[in-house]
Design an enzyme around this catalytic site. Structure first.
Site, PDB file in Angstrom:
ATOM      1  CG  HIS A   7      -1.881  -1.093   1.290  1.00  0.00           C
ATOM      2  ND1 HIS A   7      -3.028  -1.091   0.533  1.00  0.00           N
ATOM      3  CD2 HIS A   7      -1.892  -2.251   2.003  1.00  0.00           C
ATOM      4  CE1 HIS A   7      -3.709  -2.193   0.773  1.00  0.00           C
ATOM      5  NE2 HIS A   7      -3.044  -2.925   1.661  1.00  0.00           N
ATOM      6  CB  CYS A  41      -2.331   3.689  -3.997  1.00  0.00           C
ATOM      7  SG  CYS A  41      -3.522   2.337  -4.169  1.00  0.00           S
TER       8      CYS A  41
END
Length: 437
Positions: free
Chosen positions: A133, A175
């Site tokens: 992430h 991301c």
């Protein structure tokens, strides 16, 4: 331009690799699967374990939820990628301190783990791959630490100043991963970086339950990430002594940005002009079994009729929790626990979203708050001018409002924009206290 490596995979110097899965928990299965797959690729291509440093929490293979104990797969029909993976830095040893020490070759700075570091020399080539992430300007480590872009760049600059590599390639799956390099990675370090997305968009989980193509029916979580499986599956079959970094970038860019619905923009940063014509074998080695494979065109990698589906990484954990709930017998202990986990995660996300929004309105007014917090700087400009301010405001928020988590780091741009607007610690503390009484 630098001369590309020889087509048979031979290269001057030694190849080194650092592989990092930055998450933990069975819902994040895909990150460790990606990294284990990368290890098998490099091992099959001739790299030695002494030259591959692996960071992963190592809580997936023997997790009670894993339907195949001791096995990790990265493709619905894939083989086990867990077998033989070095356990260099696992659990709490998979830390930012140890990652930076490993990259710098600083064995004395390592705390715990195997002690393995990139003990490279001036003619050596380094490959770094990270999957997890991320948010604007940060990625996470399994220790729940935020790894800030500025700190990573400082380590890369220090590595370059030490004269202990000839060239370096970084593949980063997260991301907003472009924000780790955009406006930050200088041209002159002989480092080529490619990211799963630009600075202001998500990356995508793949091989997920309920989507196409799905994992085997017994799996309730995603097996891989779209950027990662794109470069890994291309590398598995290709003659890497005949495929350049640029060609693989085009392959991955096409597959990752294939549809408007499941789309991110794969990016390149750093010494692209100098290194993009290097053969992949310079960094990943080459499998002699693939010598006869020729990728005629990157456009052939993905037939235009394939109905692919992916899920934004921020939403993949919700998909996993919903899948757990769906599969549990209704009203059973397992069902109750799954319902509690899902409810808790949704409540946590709502708290994060509402508290950051409230802070923005307190600082900039109800009419301007959202606009200021969501403003995106032009390409080529770093996320924030003062990275110490960003760390301070994030820390202040946590003191009053609690942990950010892998979901909450999506709000890093909001905190950065507060810094860019002149908000300091005291003002942030008062706003956070009001937003999170």
């Amino acid at each position: 331009m630098s001369k590309p490596s020889m087509s048979n995979g031979e290269v001057e110097g030694t190849r080194w690799a650092v592989l990092v899965a930055g998450s933990y928990g069975y819902g994040n299965y895909r990150h460790q699967a990606d990294v284990c797959h990368a290890y098998q690729l490099l091992k099959n291509n001739g790299l030695k374990d002494d030259n591959i440093v692996v960071f992963m929490y190592d809580d997936i293979a023997f997790n009670e939820e894993n339907p195949r104990p001791g096995v990790i797969i990265n493709h619905p029909d894939g083989d086990d990628v867990y077998y033989g993976v070095p356990k260099d830095y696992t659990g709490q040893d998979a830390s930012i301190n140890n990652l930076f020490a490993a990259i710098l070759g600083n064995k004395t700075a390592v705390k715990g783990g195997s002690g393995k570091v990139v003990n490279s020399g001036p003619n050596d080539h380094i490959f770094i791959y990270y999957a997890d992430h991320g948010g604007p300007g940060v990625v996470l480590m399994p220790t729940d630490e935020e790894l800030y872009a500025k700190d990573l760049i400082d380590v890369l600059k220090k590595k370059h100043a030490s004269g202990t590599y000839k060239s370096m390639v970084i593949y980063l799956e997260a991301c907003e991963s472009g924000s780790m390099f955009d406006g930050l990675l200088p041209q002159g370090l002989n480092i080529y970086a490619t990211t799963a997305s630009n600075a202001n968009e998500g990356s995508w989980g793949f091989y997920c339950p309920g989507l196409y193509p799905p994992p085997p029916p017994e799996y309730e979580t995603c097996l891989g990430d779209l950027f990662s499986i794109s470069w890994l599956e291309d590398s598995d079959k290709s003659n890497l002594g005949m495929e350049t970094l640029e060609k693989q970038y085009q392959v991955v860019k096409r597959r990752t940005g294939y549809t408007a619905q499941y789309n991110s923009h794969v990016m390149q940063y750093g010494s692209t002009k100098e290194l993009s014509n290097h053969m992949l074998s310079m960094y990943m080695g080459a499998n002699p079994n693939n010598q006869n494979y020729i990728l005629r065109s990157h456009k052939s990698i993905m037939p235009t009729t394939t109905p692919l589906q992916a899920i934004n990484q921020h939403d993949a954990s919700i998909l996993y929790l919903k899948e757990k709930l769906r599969r549990a017998p209704e009203d059973s202990e397992k069902w109750v626990k799954a319902q509690q986990e899902l409810t808790k995660e949704i409540a946590h996300r709502n708290h994060l979203d509402h508290s950051v929004e409230a802070i923005g309105e307190i600082l900039f007014g109800p009419n301007n708050g959202a606009e200021v917090l969501k403003a995106v700087r032009p390409v080529g400009q770093p996320l924030v001018d003062d990275w110490d301010c960003l760390k301070t405001l994030v820390g202040t928020y946590k003191q009053h409002c609690g942990s950010l988590s892998s979901y909450g780091i999506k709000h890093m741009r909001a905190f950065a924009n507060m810094c860019n607007a002149g908000v300091g610690k005291d003002l942030m503390a008062r706003a956070s206290a009001n937003a999170c009484p």
